[in-house]
Design an enzyme around this catalytic site. Structure first.
Site, PDB file in Angstrom:
ATOM      1  N   SER B 216       0.834  -1.204   0.000  1.00 39.07           N
ATOM      2  CA  SER B 216       0.000   0.000   0.000  1.00 39.07           C
ATOM      3  C   SER B 216       0.862   1.244   0.000  1.00 39.07           C
ATOM      4  O   SER B 216       0.553   2.244  -0.648  1.00 39.07           O
ATOM      5  CB  SER B 216      -0.927  -0.002   1.215  1.00 39.07           C
ATOM      6  OG  SER B 216      -0.179   0.158   2.392  1.00 39.07           O
ATOM      7  N   ARG B 220       0.307   3.514  -3.204  1.00 44.88           N
ATOM      8  CA  ARG B 220      -0.360   4.794  -2.960  1.00 44.88           C
ATOM      9  C   ARG B 220       0.406   5.913  -3.667  1.00 44.88           C
ATOM     10  O   ARG B 220      -0.151   6.715  -4.404  1.00 44.88           O
ATOM     11  CB  ARG B 220      -0.436   5.077  -1.472  1.00 44.88           C
ATOM     12  CG  ARG B 220      -1.096   6.409  -1.152  1.00 44.88           C
ATOM     13  CD  ARG B 220      -1.083   6.706   0.335  1.00 44.88           C
ATOM     14  NE  ARG B 220      -1.747   5.664   1.095  1.00 44.88           N
ATOM     15  CZ  ARG B 220      -1.113   4.797   1.864  1.00 44.88           C
ATOM     16  NH1 ARG B 220       0.197   4.872   1.959  1.00 44.88           N
ATOM     17  NH2 ARG B 220      -1.757   3.887   2.523  1.00 44.88           N
ATOM     18  N   ASN B 224      -0.943   7.730  -7.154  1.00 40.41           N
ATOM     19  CA  ASN B 224      -1.212   9.166  -7.174  1.00 40.41           C
ATOM     20  C   ASN B 224      -0.383   9.870  -8.225  1.00 40.41           C
ATOM     21  O   ASN B 224      -0.892  10.697  -8.990  1.00 40.41           O
ATOM     22  CB  ASN B 224      -0.917   9.774  -5.799  1.00 40.41           C
ATOM     23  CG  ASN B 224      -2.125   9.711  -4.897  1.00 40.41           C
ATOM     24  OD1 ASN B 224      -3.050  10.495  -5.061  1.00 40.41           O
ATOM     25  ND2 ASN B 224      -2.136   8.763  -3.975  1.00 40.41           N
TER      26      ASN B 224
END
Lengths: 156, 286
Positions: B216, B220, B224
């Site tokens: 994660s 992440r 993004n």
């Protein structure tokens, strides 16, 4: 998105950067920051101490001023007292002196009076003898009537 | 853009292709000239652009911070020192806030993570065609300038953090303590048999949550930045669609760039904070 050797390369790079940062970047900066923090704390403490000292000094100055005022008042009081004492003393001295002079003058006057009286007495005695000689038309023996004359003089 | 006859799809794909150097299927080493060639290389390849930009940005970070560190003094700080100290203080506050144990590694780790990721993300704000255009002019086919849009970069960092986590977990709690953490919670029982049944369940849950951390963490950031980059590329496509669309695209790019400043900083901050939190979890006993 292909996973390949870049992954390992990036990991190595990352580890190296972290190691370098840990060895050569972080400690000196933190040391400088800590030192400055300490300096500022010391400065603040010193400032506080200074303010405290100033407060004390002000208090002390006020005390000294107060004491000085009291002393000045005391001195003024003493001076006034002394002044009036001196005046009193002068008055007393003057009075005494005056009295002394007065007494002396009086004594002199009395002496003068006595002397004049003695003189007058002598003159009266002579006058009396002259008068009596005239009345008796003859010489009065002074020596014979010495006692009489003295009585007369004493009566004057 | 190396070719004049480029469709939108090709344009986007071209922008999303790393400059790859690796082992061709025939055994020779060299640059991949097409996306398919790069794909054929498999694992034995390296993204030269990702490595180059990330190392360059890392060196920029280390150069400026080292410069300040060498001359750091406790007197009135100069402009650069002030700036660097501001960042260091910010990171230090974050570490003090989230990390309760004592470890001299965590704060420099957090600082490196924050500044490096910030700089890598920041490359996203450079108009998407500038550096690739420049590279094309010098004969380099592909050039992806934002290292954090390459999962290799984000996974590289996340895995490093993950191994540090494992290392400190075992170092602080011992192998038995770490194993216990993985197998004896969240379900516990006084009954030995019930506990024995719980162990595989616990292990499954804990192992998934353990593995989820680096995944994660990296996805992440990657997601993004990749999405942000994609939107920039899509906006850049509008520039070739006539004057009106071009002006509209310019406005959009401005708006997205301003918003992206937030994402750039926020993602760097999140990565740093989670790194600190994970390290704290590795250090704390349950």
């Amino acid at each position: 998105m292909n996973i390949n050797l870049t992954l390992i390369g990036q990991s190595i790079t990352f580890v190296f950067f972290v190691w370098f940062c840990m060895k050569f970047v972080w400690p000196p900066i933190m040391a400088a920051l800590d030192e400055r923090r300490k300096k500022i704390a010391d400065g603040l403490a010193a400032a506080e101490r200074g303010a405290h000292e100033q407060e004390l000094a002000e208090k002390r100055a006020a005390e000294v001023l107060h004491e000085a005022k009291l002393q000045a008042q005391e001195i003024i009081g003493q001076a006034q007292k002394r002044g009036s004492e001196i005046v009193e003393e002068a008055k007393t001295t003057a009075r005494d002196e005056g009295e002394r002079l007065l007494t002396a003058a009086r004594a002199e006057i009395e002496q003068e009076v006595n002397r004049a009286r003695e003189e007058l007495r002598g003159q009266v005695a002579n006058l009396v003898i002259a008068g009596a000689s005239k009345v008796l038309k003859r010489e009065v023996d002074v020596a014979a009537n010495e006692d009489l004359l003295n009585d007369l003089v004493a009566q004057l | 853009m190396s070719s004049d006859t480029l469709t939108s799809t090709e344009y986007i794909k071209h922008h999303l292709q790393n400059l790859t150097w690796g082992k061709h299927p025939d055994g020779s080493w060299g640059f991949a000239h097409t996306a398919a060639e790069a794909k054929d290389m498999g694992f034995m390849a390296i993204h030269v652009d990702t490595m180059f930009w990330s190392i360059l940005l890392g060196l920029v970070f280390l150069y400026f911070f080292r410069k300040v560190a060498k001359t750091a003094q406790s007197g009135t700080p100069g402009g650069l020192q002030n700036f660097v100290e501001m960042i260091v203080e910010f990171v230090d506050t974050s570490v003090r806030g989230s990390f309760s144990a004592k470890n001299d590694l965590v704060a420099p780790l957090a600082l490196t993570v924050f500044v490096w990721i910030f700089l890598m993300n920041f490359m996203d704000l450079i108009p998407v065609d500038w550096i690739p255009g420049l590279a094309a002019a010098t004969g380099i086919h592909f050039m992806k300038v934002v290292p954090s849009t390459d999962p290799n970069a984000t996974f590289g960092m996340a895995l490093s953090v993950f191994f540090l986590m494992l290392f400190y977990s075992i170092k602080i709690k011992g192998i038995s303590g770490f194993t216990g953490e993985l197998t004896l919670q969240p379900f516990q029982s006084k009954n030995v048999i019930v506990q024995a049944i719980f162990i595989p369940i616990n292990f499954l849950l804990e192992f998934v949550s353990l593995i989820a951390k680096p995944v994660s963490l990296s996805l992440r950031l990657f997601g993004n930045m990749y999405a942000g980059e994609m939107i920039f590329i899509l906006i850049a496509l509008m520039f070739s669609g006539g004057l009106a669309l071009g002006i509209f695209g310019g406005l959009l790019q401005l708006g997205w760039a301003i918003f992206h400043i937030l994402i750039v900083t926020l993602q760097a901050f999140i990565f740093m904070t989670l790194t600190i939190v994970y390290m704290d979890m590795a250090h704390s006993e349950h």
